[in-house]
Design an enzyme around this catalytic site. Sequence first.
Site: not given
Length: 402
Positions: A310, A360
């Site tokens: 992430y 994203y």
Amino acid sequence: MIRKAAAIAGIGQTAYAKALPPAAWELAVEAVLAACADAGVDVADVDGMCRFTAPFETVSEAMLVRALGIRELSFFAQAPHGGEALGAVVAHAAAAVSAGLANVVVVYRALSQSRGGRFGRADRRDRADRAGGGAADSAADIVVPEQDNLSFAWPYGLMSPGQLFALWARRYATVHGLTDEDLTRTLGTIAITQRQYANSNPAAMMRDRKLDWETYQNARMISEPLRLFDLCLENDGACAFVVTSAERARALRDDPVYVLSATQTLSPYREPMGIYTGGEMLELFPAAAADRLFGQAGVSRKDIDVAELYDATSYMTLRSLESYGFAADGAGWRYVLDHGTGPDSPLPVNTHGGHLSEAYLHGMNGILEAVRQLRGTACNQVAGAEVALVGAPAGSATILAR
């Protein structure tokens, strides 16, 4: 234990772009249909769904049940904290099929930020409109924090993830003795490497945009020491994947991807994003949670062939290498400079371009990339990849294997 009891049989996604015409629910429908087609299952047979809670996920299960003609959901679950719950939605889906609560579970994520509600914005709707930001079409334009403890941070300037992780990055440099040049070289190496991955990925938003050192260093400072290219993209898009039993997955296709483990953790004052975490603001992923993740998977760090970490900011990739145990505490920056995270490194990281250069989707697109890597169909294929880690902050991660 869910080790190899469930598998990902199908993946699907929409295009990723700064702005897409469809609404979030339409994007979700497209991604779910693609995932079901990839798995070879009739969407009407879906009987389970997992997603993030609002305000992170605005598309409800009811919307998709009606739109897709699903007969009935016998299981549905939501997990809070957005990307911090990446491991949770995987665990929910795997547990549901393992326990016989559902047969075909879809996990999905849909974003339509162009219609209002850019993640990371710290201004109110009326201020954004006066600044030319445009009016939103829903209350999502103001992302209201779920936790009261943010009220102790906002008055001091910690109003967005970029500002928060800038503070973490500066603290990291101070504690471990990095110069400004050390930190810039480290974060820039991560950002440029991920852009290079994206340049080979037709689905990446940054596929046609090169990034070199001069461009990186001359980019405007967003929140010192984080520059423009150290922060994730803003985009519309959706992705989804189908989880079913290992036995059914093998019957559906020759290359199912098994869930070895999925973990999450929540301790006092670690939410949201660990603003008040211990360890001098350095503990992005608690060591005990990482050990549990690997222990339940039955693999070691050396077994991981590729990692999709992430990266709302480039600093998160750096610290994740340490938090998961691929580099010693305080040595991740040296690891990046000495070994890198590219295709020829000991551990290729964010091979799709990550949040910095593909899109994203709160970690969900990392799941899809891990599946492609383990199937052997990725654009930046890691030769012989058998085990992949998909990690998110705050102790949320999953390990997958072919």
